[in-house]
Design a protein around this motif. Structure first.
Motif, PDB file in Angstrom:
ATOM      1  N   PRO A 153     -12.771 -74.046 -15.307  1.00 58.97           N
ATOM      2  CA  PRO A 153     -12.025 -72.956 -16.219  1.00 58.97           C
ATOM      3  C   PRO A 153     -11.788 -71.523 -15.702  1.00 58.97           C
ATOM      4  CG  PRO A 153     -14.429 -72.929 -16.733  1.00 58.97           C
ATOM      5  CD  PRO A 153     -14.216 -74.135 -15.704  1.00 58.97           C
ATOM      6  N   GLU A 154     -12.464 -71.153 -14.571  1.00 61.80           N
ATOM      7  CA  GLU A 154     -12.150 -69.819 -13.901  1.00 61.80           C
ATOM      8  C   GLU A 154     -10.857 -69.854 -13.153  1.00 61.80           C
ATOM      9  OE1 GLU A 154     -14.293 -72.301 -11.164  1.00 61.80           O
ATOM     10  OE2 GLU A 154     -14.367 -71.911 -13.401  1.00 61.80           O
ATOM     11  N   ASN A 155     -10.378 -70.986 -12.915  1.00 54.51           N
ATOM     12  CA  ASN A 155      -8.992 -71.132 -11.973  1.00 54.51           C
ATOM     13  C   ASN A 155      -7.860 -71.073 -12.927  1.00 54.51           C
ATOM     14  OD1 ASN A 155     -10.642 -71.172  -9.681  1.00 54.51           O
ATOM     15  ND2 ASN A 155     -10.573 -73.350  -9.399  1.00 54.51           N
ATOM     16  N   THR A 156      -6.616 -70.689 -12.287  1.00 57.19           N
ATOM     17  CA  THR A 156      -5.478 -70.775 -12.732  1.00 57.19           C
ATOM     18  C   THR A 156      -4.616 -71.877 -12.008  1.00 57.19           C
ATOM     19  OG1 THR A 156      -5.249 -68.544 -13.740  1.00 57.19           O
ATOM     20  CG2 THR A 156      -3.136 -69.687 -13.424  1.00 57.19           C
ATOM     21  N   PHE A 157      -4.090 -72.779 -12.562  1.00 63.06           N
ATOM     22  CA  PHE A 157      -3.458 -73.944 -11.748  1.00 63.06           C
ATOM     23  C   PHE A 157      -1.913 -73.787 -11.867  1.00 63.06           C
ATOM     24  CE2 PHE A 157      -7.506 -75.686 -12.795  1.00 63.06           C
ATOM     25  CZ  PHE A 157      -8.216 -76.114 -11.099  1.00 63.06           C
ATOM     26  N   TYR A 158      -1.306 -73.900 -10.598  1.00 58.74           N
ATOM     27  CA  TYR A 158       0.206 -73.858 -10.356  1.00 58.74           C
ATOM     28  C   TYR A 158       0.343 -75.174 -10.060  1.00 58.74           C
ATOM     29  CZ  TYR A 158      -0.272 -68.677 -10.638  1.00 58.74           C
ATOM     30  OH  TYR A 158      -0.693 -67.397 -10.910  1.00 58.74           O
ATOM     31  N   PHE A 159       1.040 -76.081 -10.748  1.00 61.31           N
ATOM     32  CA  PHE A 159       1.688 -77.053 -10.542  1.00 61.31           C
ATOM     33  C   PHE A 159       3.127 -77.241 -10.035  1.00 61.31           C
ATOM     34  CE2 PHE A 159       2.776 -81.686 -12.191  1.00 61.31           C
ATOM     35  CZ  PHE A 159       2.214 -82.226 -11.391  1.00 61.31           C
ATOM     36  N   ILE A 160       3.107 -77.320  -8.679  1.00 63.99           N
ATOM     37  CA  ILE A 160       4.107 -77.507  -7.933  1.00 63.99           C
ATOM     38  C   ILE A 160       5.325 -78.827  -7.989  1.00 63.99           C
ATOM     39  CG2 ILE A 160       5.235 -76.711  -5.539  1.00 63.99           C
ATOM     40  CD1 ILE A 160       2.288 -75.698  -5.013  1.00 63.99           C
ATOM     41  N   ILE A 161       6.548 -78.448  -8.386  1.00 63.70           N
ATOM     42  CA  ILE A 161       7.431 -79.726  -8.629  1.00 63.70           C
ATOM     43  C   ILE A 161       8.833 -79.309  -7.779  1.00 63.70           C
ATOM     44  CG2 ILE A 161       6.181 -80.258 -10.669  1.00 63.70           C
ATOM     45  CD1 ILE A 161       8.681 -79.067 -12.220  1.00 63.70           C
ATOM     46  N   GLY A 162       9.569 -80.340  -7.600  1.00 60.72           N
ATOM     47  CA  GLY A 162      11.018 -80.222  -7.209  1.00 60.72           C
ATOM     48  C   GLY A 162      11.575 -79.675  -8.122  1.00 60.72           C
ATOM     49  N   ALA A 163      12.947 -79.535  -8.144  1.00 59.38           N
ATOM     50  CA  ALA A 163      14.170 -78.887  -8.782  1.00 59.38           C
ATOM     51  C   ALA A 163      14.380 -80.148  -9.908  1.00 59.38           C
ATOM     52  CB  ALA A 163      15.080 -78.484  -7.950  1.00 59.38           C
ATOM     53  N   ASP A 164      14.448 -81.314  -9.222  1.00 58.63           N
ATOM     54  CA  ASP A 164      14.988 -82.606  -9.975  1.00 58.63           C
ATOM     55  C   ASP A 164      13.747 -82.873 -11.307  1.00 58.63           C
ATOM     56  OD1 ASP A 164      16.940 -82.805  -8.432  1.00 58.63           O
ATOM     57  OD2 ASP A 164      16.287 -84.689  -7.375  1.00 58.63           O
TER      58      ASP A 164
END
Length: 199
Positions: free
Chosen positions: A94-105
């Motif tokens: 819960p202490e982390n912020t998650f950044y989900f990395i995706i392609g443009a499509d």
């Protein structure tokens, strides 16, 4: 901490995946980037050798102390859906912020994923985008998704990556060179284990 997640089947992992992680790390001041191979991806029906994929990811990232392997999804016994993974990660860390990395499509198909609203609530989306093109379309889509889902989406500006795991497998089947497409350690692993060679 700010954690980037690069997911995929990684069959095999290639230089494009590593560029995604590197640009996200640099541009959004992430603390770490986790490479998370799918165990049983819902959109794949064929049997994929998990051990081979895992080994290749380890080799590809072992020289970068900001990149980490996460076997979180591989340890799941059922099909892996992004919303489930992200919600579990939020619960565990819960202490982390998650950044989900995706392609443009993926930004234009994400509404067809399982429970897209829950995906958006569980993370910040970083959508890769070429700096010279796609900006208007991407911004329009981001505005639409933000309004509809209260999504948090940011553009990850980077050069065009014209590499896919599918193309790499096809080149291997035909005996064509993939030297420029994968890290040298991954290339040697593929050759040693004779992966993706034509039958």
């Amino acid at each position: 901490m700010k954690i980037g997640i690069v997911g995929g089947t990684f069959d095999p992992i290639h230089n494009g995946h590593l560029m995604l992680g590197a640009y996200a790390y640099d541009n959004f001041q992430l603390d770490e980037v986790w490479f998370m191979p799918n165990g049983n991806p819902p959109h794949k029906s064929e049997e994929i050798n998990i051990d081979f994929r895992l080994d290749m990811v380890k080799l590809a990232i072992e020289d970068n102390n900001k990149f980490f392997l996460s076997t979180f999804e591989m340890e799941e016994k059922h099909h892996s859906y992004s919303y489930e993974t992200l919600e579990k990660l939020q619960e565990i860390y819960p202490e982390n912020t998650f950044y989900f990395i995706i392609g443009a499509d993926s930004l234009f198909t994400i509404e067809f994923w399982k429970e897209p609203a829950r995906v958006f609530q569980a993370c910040i989306i970083l959508a890769a985008c070429r700096e010279d093109k796609e900006m208007n379309e991407m911004n329009t889509q981001i505005s639409y998704l933000t309004e509809k889902y209260d999504a948090k989406i940011k553009l990850l500006k980077m050069p065009l990556i014209n590499i896919s795991s599918t193309d790499i497998r096809k080149k291997c089947e035909k005996g064509e060179s993939i030297d420029a497409l994968v890290p040298k350690k991954v290339l040697n692993y593929i050759k040693t284990h004779q992966l993706y060679e034509g039958k």
